[in-house]
Design a protein around this motif. Structure first.
Motif, mmCIF file in Angstrom:
data_model
loop_
_atom_site.group_PDB
_atom_site.id
_atom_site.type_symbol
_atom_site.label_atom_id
_atom_site.label_comp_id
_atom_site.label_asym_id
_atom_site.label_seq_id
_atom_site.Cartn_x
_atom_site.Cartn_y
_atom_site.Cartn_z
ATOM 1 N N ARG A 101 0.804 -1.230 0.000
ATOM 2 C CA ARG A 101 0.000 0.000 0.000
ATOM 3 C C ARG A 101 0.834 1.275 0.000
ATOM 4 N NH1 ARG A 101 -2.845 -3.706 2.937
ATOM 5 N NH2 ARG A 101 -5.005 -4.063 2.268
ATOM 6 N N LYS A 102 1.956 1.277 0.687
ATOM 7 C CA LYS A 102 2.759 2.493 0.768
ATOM 8 C C LYS A 102 4.203 2.105 1.037
ATOM 9 C CE LYS A 102 1.665 3.126 5.689
ATOM 10 N NZ LYS A 102 1.138 4.062 6.707
ATOM 11 N N GLY A 103 5.058 3.095 1.154
ATOM 12 C CA GLY A 103 6.464 2.841 1.407
ATOM 13 C C GLY A 103 7.337 3.546 0.389
ATOM 14 N N SER A 104 8.651 3.482 0.616
ATOM 15 C CA SER A 104 9.625 4.114 -0.260
ATOM 16 C C SER A 104 10.592 3.050 -0.764
ATOM 17 C CB SER A 104 10.386 5.210 0.490
ATOM 18 O OG SER A 104 11.381 5.771 -0.336
ATOM 19 N N LEU A 105 10.710 2.966 -2.093
ATOM 20 C CA LEU A 105 11.561 1.965 -2.723
ATOM 21 C C LEU A 105 12.591 2.654 -3.606
ATOM 22 C CD1 LEU A 105 8.342 0.941 -2.742
ATOM 23 C CD2 LEU A 105 9.397 -1.142 -3.603
ATOM 24 N N ILE A 106 13.835 2.155 -3.554
ATOM 25 C CA ILE A 106 14.929 2.689 -4.353
ATOM 26 C C ILE A 106 15.477 1.580 -5.226
ATOM 27 C CG2 ILE A 106 17.168 3.852 -4.327
ATOM 28 C CD1 ILE A 106 15.039 5.520 -2.997
ATOM 29 N N ASP A 107 15.728 1.897 -6.493
ATOM 30 C CA ASP A 107 16.387 0.946 -7.394
ATOM 31 C C ASP A 107 17.698 1.556 -7.860
ATOM 32 O OD1 ASP A 107 16.648 -1.405 -9.070
ATOM 33 O OD2 ASP A 107 16.199 -0.080 -10.761
ATOM 34 N N LEU A 108 18.821 0.944 -7.469
ATOM 35 C CA LEU A 108 20.142 1.417 -7.869
ATOM 36 C C LEU A 108 20.571 0.727 -9.160
ATOM 37 C CD1 LEU A 108 21.933 1.279 -4.381
ATOM 38 C CD2 LEU A 108 20.794 3.248 -5.440
ATOM 39 N N CYS A 109 21.438 1.388 -9.942
ATOM 40 C CA CYS A 109 21.880 0.856 -11.244
ATOM 41 C C CYS A 109 20.656 0.560 -12.108
ATOM 42 C CB CYS A 109 22.727 -0.396 -11.068
ATOM 43 S SG CYS A 109 24.156 -0.203 -9.978
ATOM 44 N N SER A 110 19.790 1.548 -12.252
ATOM 45 C CA SER A 110 18.436 1.340 -12.747
ATOM 46 C C SER A 110 18.329 1.151 -14.256
ATOM 47 C CB SER A 110 17.549 2.516 -12.316
ATOM 48 O OG SER A 110 16.209 2.137 -12.266
ATOM 49 N N GLY A 111 19.370 1.486 -15.003
ATOM 50 C CA GLY A 111 19.314 1.280 -16.450
ATOM 51 C C GLY A 111 18.177 2.050 -17.099
ATOM 52 N N ASN A 112 17.374 1.355 -17.907
ATOM 53 C CA ASN A 112 16.257 2.014 -18.587
ATOM 54 C C ASN A 112 14.968 1.974 -17.770
ATOM 55 O OD1 ASN A 112 15.656 -0.703 -18.902
ATOM 56 N ND2 ASN A 112 15.057 -0.536 -21.056
ATOM 57 N N GLY A 113 15.088 1.665 -16.475
ATOM 58 C CA GLY A 113 13.939 1.765 -15.575
ATOM 59 C C GLY A 113 13.037 0.555 -15.525
ATOM 60 N N VAL A 114 13.506 -0.602 -15.990
ATOM 61 C CA VAL A 114 12.641 -1.779 -16.033
ATOM 62 C C VAL A 114 12.200 -2.217 -14.641
ATOM 63 C CG1 VAL A 114 14.658 -3.321 -16.154
ATOM 64 C CG2 VAL A 114 12.410 -4.146 -16.860
ATOM 65 N N ILE A 115 13.098 -2.202 -13.662
ATOM 66 C CA ILE A 115 12.717 -2.660 -12.322
ATOM 67 C C ILE A 115 11.700 -1.709 -11.687
ATOM 68 C CG2 ILE A 115 13.580 -3.067 -9.974
ATOM 69 C CD1 ILE A 115 16.039 -4.387 -11.232
#
Length: 247
Positions: free
Chosen positions: A44-58
């Motif tokens: 429902r909520k929260g903060s997520l970080i994706d490192l080395c994200s490339g073209n944003g697929v994750i």
């Protein structure tokens, strides 16, 4: 939607999303999809970080699994621009943002010890040969530890996470001991590990590891994930991950 050079607009597997790809700059791999499905996320909520994200697929896949805010960090401006255009095309600018910056300097901007989840599909290889350096700068940076090392990604992940927050990585099995050693060095306790095999009877070629910040020692080895049947078709489990609903 403006596409540059050899870019194309692809469907993102089973999701009702589109993503910009380029064979000469960046196209996402199966590893990224596996990581985005493997990691446990708040719904429902929260903060997520994706490192080395490339073209944003994750970040794009994670947006189908959580209503939390998602931030991708990518050092290459061309890739970050591709990700931003995909985010805008999918009308996800209220949920996903991209930051084009070195992950080693981005933590003050993101905030220390305030995020619930960090994912990372880091460069797998250490030092590239001269032929690889000269071949394609975008692909060399994505594949080799030129701009960041495995230790950098784990140190930064730990610093960003709240106590009890989760860090999830995908890597090669040969780096498993490095992953565990570095995670424990930076207060990340491995909790879930899954080996991925190209076919039954073959050696694992991918590993997924999820750790909890300041967690108690107690790791679970999940059932193996096999990608292909003997006839080179995806296994039923892989079909579910790639094309079916999975929460």
């Amino acid at each position: 939607m403006q596409l540059i050079g050899d870019e194309r607009l692809d469907y993102l597997l089973a999701e009702e999303l589109r993503i910009i790809q380029s064979p000469s700059v960046f196209s996402f791999s199966l590893d990224a999809v596996l990581l985005a499905r493997f990691v446990q996320v708040p719904i429902r909520k929260g903060s997520l970080i994706d490192l080395c994200s490339g073209n944003g697929v994750i970040p794009l896949i994670l947006s189908t699994r959580t209503n939390g805010s998602i931030t991708g960090v990518e050092i290459q401006d061309r890739l970050a621009d591709m990700a931003n255009r995909s985010i805008e095309h999918n009308e996800l600018t209220q949920q996903i943002r991209m930051i084009c910056e070195d992950l080693n300097t981005v933590s003050p901007k993101l905030g220390y010890a305030k995020h619930d989840v960090v994912t990372c599909n880091p460069p797998y290889f250490t030092t590239p040969g001269k032929d690889e350096l000269n071949e394609n700068e975008h692909l060399t940076i994505a594949r080799h530890e030129i701009m960041c090392t495995l230790e950098d990604t784990i140190r930064v992940s730990s610093g960003l996470l709240k106590q009890g927050g989760k860090a999830a990585f995908v890597h090669r099995p040969g780096r498993l001991l490095d992953l565990i050693t570095l995670m424990r060095k930076y207060r990340l306790e491995p909790k879930r590990i899954q080996f991925v095999y190209p076919k039954e009877g073959k050696e694992a070629n991918t590993i997924l590891v999820e750790a909890a910040k300041d967690g108690k020692p107690d790791v679970k080895i999940l059932p193996p994930l096999i990608v292909y049947k003997e006839n080179n078709e995806y296994t039923d489990e892989m079909k579910e991950i790639l094309y079916g609903s999975r929460g």
